[in-house]
Design a protein around this motif. Structure first.
Motif, PDB file in Angstrom:
ATOM      1  N   ARG A 189       2.520   1.666  -3.393  1.00 50.88           N
ATOM      2  CA  ARG A 189       1.555   2.097  -4.425  1.00 50.88           C
ATOM      3  C   ARG A 189       1.327   3.597  -4.342  1.00 50.88           C
ATOM      4  O   ARG A 189       1.143   4.259  -5.361  1.00 50.88           O
ATOM      5  CB  ARG A 189       0.235   1.341  -4.272  1.00 50.88           C
ATOM      6  N   SER A 190       1.326   4.139  -3.128  1.00 48.73           N
ATOM      7  CA  SER A 190       1.143   5.585  -2.994  1.00 48.73           C
ATOM      8  C   SER A 190       2.326   6.333  -3.617  1.00 48.73           C
ATOM      9  O   SER A 190       2.155   7.432  -4.145  1.00 48.73           O
ATOM     10  CB  SER A 190       0.962   5.979  -1.524  1.00 48.73           C
ATOM     11  N   VAL A 191       3.508   5.749  -3.583  1.00 47.12           N
ATOM     12  CA  VAL A 191       4.669   6.349  -4.248  1.00 47.12           C
ATOM     13  C   VAL A 191       4.447   6.374  -5.760  1.00 47.12           C
ATOM     14  O   VAL A 191       4.690   7.386  -6.422  1.00 47.12           O
ATOM     15  CB  VAL A 191       5.964   5.565  -3.913  1.00 47.12           C
ATOM     16  N   LEU A 243       1.641   6.370  -7.356  1.00 53.18           N
ATOM     17  CA  LEU A 243       0.562   7.291  -7.704  1.00 53.18           C
ATOM     18  C   LEU A 243       0.928   8.754  -7.446  1.00 53.18           C
ATOM     19  O   LEU A 243       0.148   9.648  -7.743  1.00 53.18           O
ATOM     20  CB  LEU A 243      -0.702   6.925  -6.921  1.00 53.18           C
ATOM     21  N   SER A 265      10.405   7.614   0.137  1.00 55.75           N
ATOM     22  CA  SER A 265      10.892   8.484  -0.926  1.00 55.75           C
ATOM     23  C   SER A 265      11.770   7.666  -1.866  1.00 55.75           C
ATOM     24  O   SER A 265      12.897   7.308  -1.511  1.00 55.75           O
ATOM     25  CB  SER A 265      11.684   9.638  -0.326  1.00 55.75           C
ATOM     26  N   ILE A 304       0.837  -1.205   0.000  1.00 54.56           N
ATOM     27  CA  ILE A 304       0.000   0.000   0.000  1.00 54.56           C
ATOM     28  C   ILE A 304       0.871   1.254   0.000  1.00 54.56           C
ATOM     29  O   ILE A 304       0.622   2.202  -0.752  1.00 54.56           O
ATOM     30  CB  ILE A 304      -0.957  -0.014   1.211  1.00 54.56           C
ATOM     31  N   LEU A 305       1.901   1.266   0.842  1.00 57.53           N
ATOM     32  CA  LEU A 305       2.795   2.428   0.896  1.00 57.53           C
ATOM     33  C   LEU A 305       3.529   2.633  -0.426  1.00 57.53           C
ATOM     34  O   LEU A 305       3.674   3.771  -0.901  1.00 57.53           O
ATOM     35  CB  LEU A 305       3.803   2.265   2.035  1.00 57.53           C
ATOM     36  N   GLN A 352       1.341  10.219  -4.542  1.00 54.68           N
ATOM     37  CA  GLN A 352       0.755  10.760  -3.322  1.00 54.68           C
ATOM     38  C   GLN A 352       1.843  10.945  -2.279  1.00 54.68           C
ATOM     39  O   GLN A 352       2.901  10.326  -2.346  1.00 54.68           O
ATOM     40  CB  GLN A 352      -0.329   9.821  -2.787  1.00 54.68           C
ATOM     41  N   LYS A 353       1.571  11.799  -1.291  1.00 51.50           N
ATOM     42  CA  LYS A 353       2.532  11.974  -0.204  1.00 51.50           C
ATOM     43  C   LYS A 353       2.664  10.663   0.547  1.00 51.50           C
ATOM     44  O   LYS A 353       1.683   9.991   0.833  1.00 51.50           O
ATOM     45  CB  LYS A 353       2.081  13.072   0.752  1.00 51.50           C
ATOM     46  N   SER A 354       3.886  10.314   0.854  1.00 53.00           N
ATOM     47  CA  SER A 354       4.146   9.026   1.464  1.00 53.00           C
ATOM     48  C   SER A 354       5.341   9.132   2.401  1.00 53.00           C
ATOM     49  O   SER A 354       6.104  10.084   2.354  1.00 53.00           O
ATOM     50  CB  SER A 354       4.428   7.992   0.378  1.00 53.00           C
TER      51      SER A 354
END
Length: 75
Positions: free
Chosen positions: A26-28, A30, A37, A23-24, A32-34
Motif C-alpha cells: 500500500r505504501s508503494v 501511495l 520498488s 501494508i508495504l 511513500q518511500k518503501s
C-alpha cells in the motif's frame, strides 16, 4: 519454494506476515518511500492476490503450502 513450506507450518504467523506485505505494498501505491520498488499497478494486483489467498486460507480447509506457493509465483 522452501520458504513457502516453512511459512505454511504456522498459519497465524503466515496471516500476520501477509498483513505486513499488504501494508508495504500500500505504501508503494501511495508513493511513500518503501523497501519495495515496483509499479503501483503491480502492487495493487499483488494486494488483491494476497487478500484472495488470505480468504481461502481462512475460509476453507485447503493446503496452505500450495496457496502460498501459488502466491509466490505472482511475485
Amino acid at each position: 519454494l522452501s520458504l513457502a513450506e516453512s511459512l505454511s507450518k504456522n498459519t497465524p504467523q503466515l496471516l500476520a506476515k501477509m498483513d505486513l506485505w499488504i501494508i508495504l505494498l500500500r505504501s508503494v501505491i501511495l508513493g511513500q518511500k518503501s523497501f519495495v520498488s515496483m509499479p503501483p499497478a503491480k502492487a495493487l494486483k499483488l494486494i488483491e492476490e494476497i487478500e484472495k489467498s488470505k480468504k481461502i486460507i481462512n475460509g476453507t480447509n485447503s493446503n496452505v503450502r500450495l496457496i502460498v506457493e501459488s502466491l509466490f509465483l505472482e511475485f
